[in-house]
Design a protein around this motif. Structure first.
Motif, PDB file in Angstrom:
ATOM      1  N   ARG A  14       3.773   5.999 -19.806  1.00  0.00           N
ATOM      2  CA  ARG A  14       3.227   5.248 -20.949  1.00  0.00           C
ATOM      3  C   ARG A  14       1.712   5.446 -21.097  1.00  0.00           C
ATOM      4  O   ARG A  14       1.107   4.991 -22.057  1.00  0.00           O
ATOM      5  CB  ARG A  14       3.508   3.753 -20.810  1.00  0.00           C
ATOM      6  CG  ARG A  14       4.971   3.362 -20.753  1.00  0.00           C
ATOM      7  CD  ARG A  14       5.674   3.553 -22.085  1.00  0.00           C
ATOM      8  NE  ARG A  14       6.987   2.938 -22.115  1.00  0.00           N
ATOM      9  CZ  ARG A  14       8.118   3.504 -21.711  1.00  0.00           C
ATOM     10  NH1 ARG A  14       8.094   4.719 -21.210  1.00  0.00           N
ATOM     11  NH2 ARG A  14       9.269   2.868 -21.811  1.00  0.00           N
ATOM     12  N   ILE A  16      -0.641   4.129 -19.235  1.00  0.00           N
ATOM     13  CA  ILE A  16      -1.361   2.883 -18.999  1.00  0.00           C
ATOM     14  C   ILE A  16      -1.871   2.881 -17.566  1.00  0.00           C
ATOM     15  O   ILE A  16      -1.112   3.096 -16.627  1.00  0.00           O
ATOM     16  CB  ILE A  16      -0.448   1.661 -19.253  1.00  0.00           C
ATOM     17  CG1 ILE A  16      -0.004   1.637 -20.724  1.00  0.00           C
ATOM     18  CG2 ILE A  16      -1.166   0.362 -18.894  1.00  0.00           C
ATOM     19  CD1 ILE A  16       0.971   0.540 -21.060  1.00  0.00           C
ATOM     20  N   SER A  17      -3.152   2.633 -17.407  1.00  0.00           N
ATOM     21  CA  SER A  17      -3.760   2.625 -16.071  1.00  0.00           C
ATOM     22  C   SER A  17      -3.668   1.233 -15.446  1.00  0.00           C
ATOM     23  O   SER A  17      -3.457   0.228 -16.136  1.00  0.00           O
ATOM     24  CB  SER A  17      -5.230   3.033 -16.158  1.00  0.00           C
ATOM     25  OG  SER A  17      -5.963   2.035 -16.849  1.00  0.00           O
ATOM     26  N   GLN A  18      -3.842   1.196 -14.143  1.00  0.00           N
ATOM     27  CA  GLN A  18      -3.892  -0.085 -13.449  1.00  0.00           C
ATOM     28  C   GLN A  18      -5.082  -0.895 -13.959  1.00  0.00           C
ATOM     29  O   GLN A  18      -4.993  -2.117 -14.113  1.00  0.00           O
ATOM     30  CB  GLN A  18      -4.003   0.128 -11.943  1.00  0.00           C
ATOM     31  CG  GLN A  18      -2.757   0.747 -11.348  1.00  0.00           C
ATOM     32  CD  GLN A  18      -2.887   0.986  -9.870  1.00  0.00           C
ATOM     33  OE1 GLN A  18      -3.241   0.066  -9.130  1.00  0.00           O
ATOM     34  NE2 GLN A  18      -2.602   2.202  -9.424  1.00  0.00           N
ATOM     35  N   TYR A  19      -6.181  -0.230 -14.236  1.00  0.00           N
ATOM     36  CA  TYR A  19      -7.374  -0.888 -14.779  1.00  0.00           C
ATOM     37  C   TYR A  19      -7.029  -1.609 -16.087  1.00  0.00           C
ATOM     38  O   TYR A  19      -7.414  -2.757 -16.296  1.00  0.00           O
ATOM     39  CB  TYR A  19      -8.468   0.156 -15.003  1.00  0.00           C
ATOM     40  CG  TYR A  19      -9.733  -0.412 -15.590  1.00  0.00           C
ATOM     41  CD1 TYR A  19     -10.711  -0.972 -14.777  1.00  0.00           C
ATOM     42  CD2 TYR A  19      -9.956  -0.402 -16.964  1.00  0.00           C
ATOM     43  CE1 TYR A  19     -11.877  -1.499 -15.308  1.00  0.00           C
ATOM     44  CE2 TYR A  19     -11.109  -0.926 -17.509  1.00  0.00           C
ATOM     45  CZ  TYR A  19     -12.073  -1.473 -16.678  1.00  0.00           C
ATOM     46  OH  TYR A  19     -13.214  -1.999 -17.213  1.00  0.00           O
ATOM     47  N   LYS A  20      -6.290  -0.931 -16.942  1.00  0.00           N
ATOM     48  CA  LYS A  20      -5.908  -1.515 -18.228  1.00  0.00           C
ATOM     49  C   LYS A  20      -4.972  -2.717 -18.025  1.00  0.00           C
ATOM     50  O   LYS A  20      -5.104  -3.729 -18.713  1.00  0.00           O
ATOM     51  CB  LYS A  20      -5.240  -0.464 -19.108  1.00  0.00           C
ATOM     52  CG  LYS A  20      -4.978  -0.911 -20.519  1.00  0.00           C
ATOM     53  CD  LYS A  20      -4.497   0.240 -21.378  1.00  0.00           C
ATOM     54  CE  LYS A  20      -4.346  -0.199 -22.816  1.00  0.00           C
ATOM     55  NZ  LYS A  20      -3.975   0.929 -23.688  1.00  0.00           N
ATOM     56  N   LEU A  21      -4.033  -2.597 -17.088  1.00  0.00           N
ATOM     57  CA  LEU A  21      -3.147  -3.724 -16.805  1.00  0.00           C
ATOM     58  C   LEU A  21      -3.940  -4.963 -16.405  1.00  0.00           C
ATOM     59  O   LEU A  21      -3.648  -6.072 -16.846  1.00  0.00           O
ATOM     60  CB  LEU A  21      -2.170  -3.371 -15.678  1.00  0.00           C
ATOM     61  CG  LEU A  21      -0.981  -2.498 -16.014  1.00  0.00           C
ATOM     62  CD1 LEU A  21      -0.167  -2.208 -14.757  1.00  0.00           C
ATOM     63  CD2 LEU A  21      -0.098  -3.142 -17.065  1.00  0.00           C
ATOM     64  N   ASN A  23      -7.380  -5.568 -16.840  1.00  0.00           N
ATOM     65  CA  ASN A  23      -8.422  -6.022 -17.764  1.00  0.00           C
ATOM     66  C   ASN A  23      -7.945  -6.326 -19.179  1.00  0.00           C
ATOM     67  O   ASN A  23      -8.544  -7.166 -19.843  1.00  0.00           O
ATOM     68  CB  ASN A  23      -9.555  -5.002 -17.800  1.00  0.00           C
ATOM     69  CG  ASN A  23     -10.296  -4.970 -16.490  1.00  0.00           C
ATOM     70  OD1 ASN A  23     -10.860  -5.978 -16.075  1.00  0.00           O
ATOM     71  ND2 ASN A  23     -10.260  -3.856 -15.799  1.00  0.00           N
ATOM     72  N   GLU A  24      -6.902  -5.656 -19.639  1.00  0.00           N
ATOM     73  CA  GLU A  24      -6.429  -5.918 -21.004  1.00  0.00           C
ATOM     74  C   GLU A  24      -5.201  -6.820 -21.053  1.00  0.00           C
ATOM     75  O   GLU A  24      -4.997  -7.531 -22.026  1.00  0.00           O
ATOM     76  CB  GLU A  24      -6.134  -4.598 -21.722  1.00  0.00           C
ATOM     77  CG  GLU A  24      -7.396  -3.811 -22.034  1.00  0.00           C
ATOM     78  CD  GLU A  24      -7.118  -2.580 -22.872  1.00  0.00           C
ATOM     79  OE1 GLU A  24      -6.127  -2.567 -23.638  1.00  0.00           O
ATOM     80  OE2 GLU A  24      -7.901  -1.628 -22.753  1.00  0.00           O
ATOM     81  N   TYR A  25      -4.393  -6.763 -19.999  1.00  0.00           N
ATOM     82  CA  TYR A  25      -3.146  -7.527 -20.011  1.00  0.00           C
ATOM     83  C   TYR A  25      -3.142  -8.687 -19.029  1.00  0.00           C
ATOM     84  O   TYR A  25      -2.179  -9.451 -18.979  1.00  0.00           O
ATOM     85  CB  TYR A  25      -1.958  -6.602 -19.733  1.00  0.00           C
ATOM     86  CG  TYR A  25      -1.753  -5.565 -20.807  1.00  0.00           C
ATOM     87  CD1 TYR A  25      -1.190  -5.899 -22.033  1.00  0.00           C
ATOM     88  CD2 TYR A  25      -2.132  -4.245 -20.601  1.00  0.00           C
ATOM     89  CE1 TYR A  25      -1.000  -4.955 -23.024  1.00  0.00           C
ATOM     90  CE2 TYR A  25      -1.943  -3.280 -21.586  1.00  0.00           C
ATOM     91  CZ  TYR A  25      -1.380  -3.641 -22.788  1.00  0.00           C
ATOM     92  OH  TYR A  25      -1.200  -2.697 -23.769  1.00  0.00           O
ATOM     93  N   ILE A  52       4.994  -5.438 -21.574  1.00  0.00           N
ATOM     94  CA  ILE A  52       3.770  -4.646 -21.671  1.00  0.00           C
ATOM     95  C   ILE A  52       4.104  -3.164 -21.812  1.00  0.00           C
ATOM     96  O   ILE A  52       3.535  -2.461 -22.650  1.00  0.00           O
ATOM     97  CB  ILE A  52       2.868  -4.876 -20.443  1.00  0.00           C
ATOM     98  CG1 ILE A  52       2.304  -6.290 -20.454  1.00  0.00           C
ATOM     99  CG2 ILE A  52       1.739  -3.838 -20.377  1.00  0.00           C
ATOM    100  CD1 ILE A  52       1.656  -6.722 -19.140  1.00  0.00           C
TER     101      ILE A  52
END
Length: 66
Positions: A14, A16-21, A23-25, A52
């Motif tokens: 997908r 999606i990075s761990q960082y995005k999980l 900070n964004e989610y 997500i």
């Protein structure tokens, strides 16, 4: 026994990075740690991850017999 190997593949597929999980989610680092170490986690957390990632539960977890 739980195996979250499909989660890491789905995450990569997908884009999606761990960082995005985190900070964004709003996914906690402790949740990612549980996934890394195949630890128990609440079903609602797995459902949130599926939402997500827009995937089915089998794209996140495999339940293996001991």
């Amino acid at each position: 026994m739980f195996n979250y190997e499909p989660f890491w593949k789905t995450l990569k597929d997908r884009g999606i990075s761990q960082y995005k999980l985190i900070n964004e989610y709003g996914i906690r680092t402790s949740t990612l740690d549980k996934l890394r170490h195949n630890k128990n986690m609440e079903v609602i957390t797995l459902v949130d991850l599926c939402k997500i990632l827009k995937c089915d539960i089998q794209d996140v977890i495999i339940i293996e017999e001991k």
